[in-house]
Design a protein around this motif. Structure first.
Motif: not given
Length: 199
Positions: A174, A178, A183-184
């Motif tokens: 994560s 960031d 987003s993936n």
């Protein structure tokens, strides 16, 4: 006479480059390689003045080969289609003498070789702008994690390989997403590839 080895995995381009440079009165192509490993072997065997290398080649990339040839007297020129800041940064650290793009005019290559033989460095102008682009925001550990993801490893496999817990690996993922503003995992890998940040 400037003695040159060329390493390029596309046969037609390898032949064309060789023919082009052989037309120059002060240059002679003494060896041709189709991958980075062959290039290293030829440089050690033939002791050329210059080795012109593509980056993306099988067995060993041009950057891997440039790093291995760093302590030889042969000057390395990277000739590639990729104007990527990560590649350029790594090439500079490997001590290359030139980084040129394949879409440049052909006479530029011969001129650049002469300039490099005079002891100067030559970089395609597009790369100078790239050098001031953002740096890779990932820590070494985050890079390890994303590289294993790119290799198709699961969270559990990454945890076991890096001696971490599954939760820690998920935290790393994560943080990576960031930092890269994606987003993936797939987008994260694409972003890193596109920037040339994979070592």
């Amino acid at each position: 006479m400037i003695r040159i080895v060329i390493a390029e995995d596309q046969g037609m381009l390898l032949g064309a480059l060789g023919a082009l440079l052989d037309l120059e009165d002060d240059m002679e192509v003494v060896g041709k390689a189709s991958n980075g490993e062959e290039a290293i072997m030829l440089v050690k065997q033939l002791q050329p003045d210059i080795c012109i290398m593509d980056i993306e080649m099988p067995i060993k990339t041009g950057l891997d080969a440039a790093e291995e040839l760093r302590d030889t007297s042969c000057r390395v020129i990277i000739l590639t289609t990729f104007a990527r800041s990560g590649y350029f940064e790594r090439a500079r650290k490997a001590g290359i003498s030139g980084y040129l793009l394949k879409d440049g005019p052909s006479e530029e290559l011969a001129n650049s070789i002469r300039v490099i033989m005079d002891g100067r460095k030559v970089y395609a102008p597009e790369l100078i702008d790239l050098a001031y682009e953002e740096d890779n925001p990932l820590t070494d550990r985050e890079e390890q994690v994303i590289k294993l993801i790119a290799d198709g490893k699961t969270t559990k496999e990454i945890a076991s390989q890096l001696f971490l817990t599954n939760g820690t690996v998920r935290n790393y993922v994560s943080v990576i997403m960031d930092k890269l503003n994606v987003s993936n995992r797939i987008e994260a890998i694409s972003r890193i590839r596109e920037k040339g940040w994979f070592k």
